[in-house]
Scaffold this active site. Structure first.
Site, PDB file in Angstrom:
ATOM      1  N   GLY A  14       0.821  -1.203   0.000  1.00 19.01           N
ATOM      2  CA  GLY A  14       0.000   0.000   0.000  1.00 19.01           C
ATOM      3  C   GLY A  14       0.854   1.251   0.000  1.00 19.01           C
ATOM      4  O   GLY A  14       1.909   1.302   0.651  1.00 19.01           O
ATOM      5  N   ASP A 106       5.457  -5.153   5.691  1.00 17.01           N
ATOM      6  CA  ASP A 106       5.854  -6.523   6.015  1.00 17.01           C
ATOM      7  C   ASP A 106       5.913  -7.420   4.781  1.00 17.01           C
ATOM      8  O   ASP A 106       6.881  -8.164   4.580  1.00 17.01           O
ATOM      9  CB  ASP A 106       4.877  -7.113   7.038  1.00 17.01           C
ATOM     10  CG  ASP A 106       5.212  -8.549   7.393  1.00 17.01           C
ATOM     11  OD1 ASP A 106       6.149  -8.748   8.181  1.00 17.01           O
ATOM     12  OD2 ASP A 106       4.541  -9.465   6.882  1.00 17.01           O
TER      13      ASP A 106
END
Length: 328
Positions: A14, A106
Site C-alpha cells: 500500500g 511486512d
C-alpha cells in the site's frame, strides 16, 4: 573486492505519504556517493516484467512533497512462487544490479528476503501508514495518516454535536490499532476499539450514557478496521443505548496527501541510511547483506531484516490506558 556500483529502488504494498521523499533520498544519496541508481516501476511486478529504468537527479526533482509513489506499486502473485522470485532476481542480475532497496511494509520485506536468498543485497525501508512493522518505533506515512484522521474526525465531531448524535468512525489498521489510538487520544474520543485489546460493547454503552447524562450532546467512537464489523457494532450500540448512531469509514483518504514534516524528515533519514548500508558491500562477498532501516529511540539504525519477521510488535498499552482515563 569490487564494491556494489548499481543499486535499484522500488516501492511495494500500500502507498504511504513519504514514499516519494524516501525514493528521492535513496536516489540522491546514491548519486552523491558515485553509484548508478535505478528505479523499478510497479514494485515486484515490475521486476518480473523487467520495468527497470535509470534514475538521475532530475528523476526525483520536486517529489518530496507529493503523496503516493512515482514508481507506482502493484500486487504481484508471482512473488509467492519460486519461479516468480527467480525471475525477479534474474531481472536484477541481467542488468548487473546487485543491491535493492525496498520501501514498503511486512509483505514487501518478505519479498526482499526472498530475493536475498538468490544472492542479492537487500535493504528494507519501513513505509506503511499502519505502523505495524516489528523492529522499528515508527514507519514512514504513519504520522501523516494520523493527522489526516484527526482532521476528518474534527469535522465529523462538529456534525455530531450539531445533530446530537453518536458517530462511529472507522480508521485503517487491520492488525494494528495505532492510528485509532493516536488519533482517538488526540481528538478526545470517548472510546477506542482496536484489535490489540478485547472490548465489551456494554462498557462502551455505559460510557456513552454517562456522558449524555451529564449534558454531553454527542459521542465519538474510533474503530480500527481490525476490531470488528463497524456496522454490526453500531447496531448493537443503538440497541444498548437507543441513540442515533451513524457510521463513517475514512478509508483510503488516510493514504493520500503530502507527507507531514515528521514523515518527510524520517523518509529522508531512512532512505539515506539504506544507501549507506549497501555502499561498501561487494557483489562478490560470500553472504549478501539483508538489513532493515529502523527508528530506535530517535536514532536511525540498521538491523537484520529477519528481525521484522520475529518477535511481536510492542503495543503502547500505557497510552491506551491514558486515553481511557481521560475519556471518563
Amino acid at each position: 573486492m569490487e564494491r556494489v556500483q548499481r543499486v535499484a529502488v522500488l516501492t511495494s504494498g500500500g502507498d504511504a505519504p513519504g514514499m516519494n521523499a524516501a525514493i528521492r533520498a535513496v536516489v540522491r544519496k546514491g548519486i552523491a556517493l558515485g553509484l548508478d541508481m535505478f528505479g523499478v516501476e510497479h514494485g515486484f511486478l515490475g521486476l518480473v516484467k523487467q520495468e527497470v529504468k535509470r534514475m538521475h537527479l532530475g528523476s526525483v526533482a520536486d517529489i518530496i512533497h507529493r503523496g503516493g509513489t512515482i514508481l507506482k506499486t502493484a500486487r504481484c502473485n508471482d512473488m509467492f512462487t519460486p519461479e516468480g522470485v527467480a525471475g525477479a532476481a534474474q531481472t536484477l542480475k541481467n542488468t548487473s544490479i546487485h543491491a535493492l532497496v525496498v520501501i514498503g511494509g511486512d509483505g514487501s520485506y518478505r519479498g526482499a528476503q526472498a530475493l536475498h536468498e538468490h544472492g542479492l543485497h537487500v535493504v528494507g525501508v519501513p513505509a506503511t501508514i499502519d505502523n505495524d512493522i516489528v523492529g522499528t518505533d515508527r514507519t514512514i506515512g504513519f504520522d501523516t495518516a494520523v493527522n489526516t484522521a484527526v482532521g476528518a474526525i474534527s469535522k465529523i465531531r462538529d456534525t455530531a454535536s450539531s445533530h446530537e448524535r453518536a458517530f462511529l468512525i472507522e480508521v485503517m489498521g487491520r492488525n494494528c490499532g495505532d492510528i485509532a489510538l493516536r488519533a482517538g487520544l488526540a481528538i478526545g474520543a470517548e472510546s477506542l476499539l482496536i484489535p490489540e485489546v478485547e472490548y465489551d460493547l456494554e462498557d462502551v454503552a455505559v460510557k456513552m450514557l454517562r456522558g449524555f447524562k451529564r449534558g454531553k450532546n454527542h459521542s465519538i467512537i474510533i474503530v480500527s478496521e481490525g476490531a470488528g464489523d463497524i456496522w454490526q457494532i453500531a447496531d448493537k450500540l443503538r440497541g444498548l443505548t437507543g441513540f442515533d448512531s451513524r457510521v463513517t469509514i475514512l478509508g483510503h483518504i488516510q493514504r493520500g496527501g503530502a507527507p507531514s514534516a515528521e514523515d518527510a524528515v524520517l523518509a529522508a533519514a531512512m532512505g539515506s541510511k539504506a544507501v549507506d548500508a549497501v555502499v561498501n558491500s561487494s557483489p562478490e562477498q560470500e553472504t549478501p547483506i539483508s538489513l532493515m532501516v529502523a527508528l530506535d529511540c530517535m536514532n536511525i539504525v540498521t538491523r537484520p531484516l529477519a528481525d521484522a519477521f520475529e518477535g511481536e510488535r510492542v503495543f503502547d498499552r500505557d497510552l491506551y490506558d491514558l486515553a481511557g482515563d481521560l475519556a471518563i
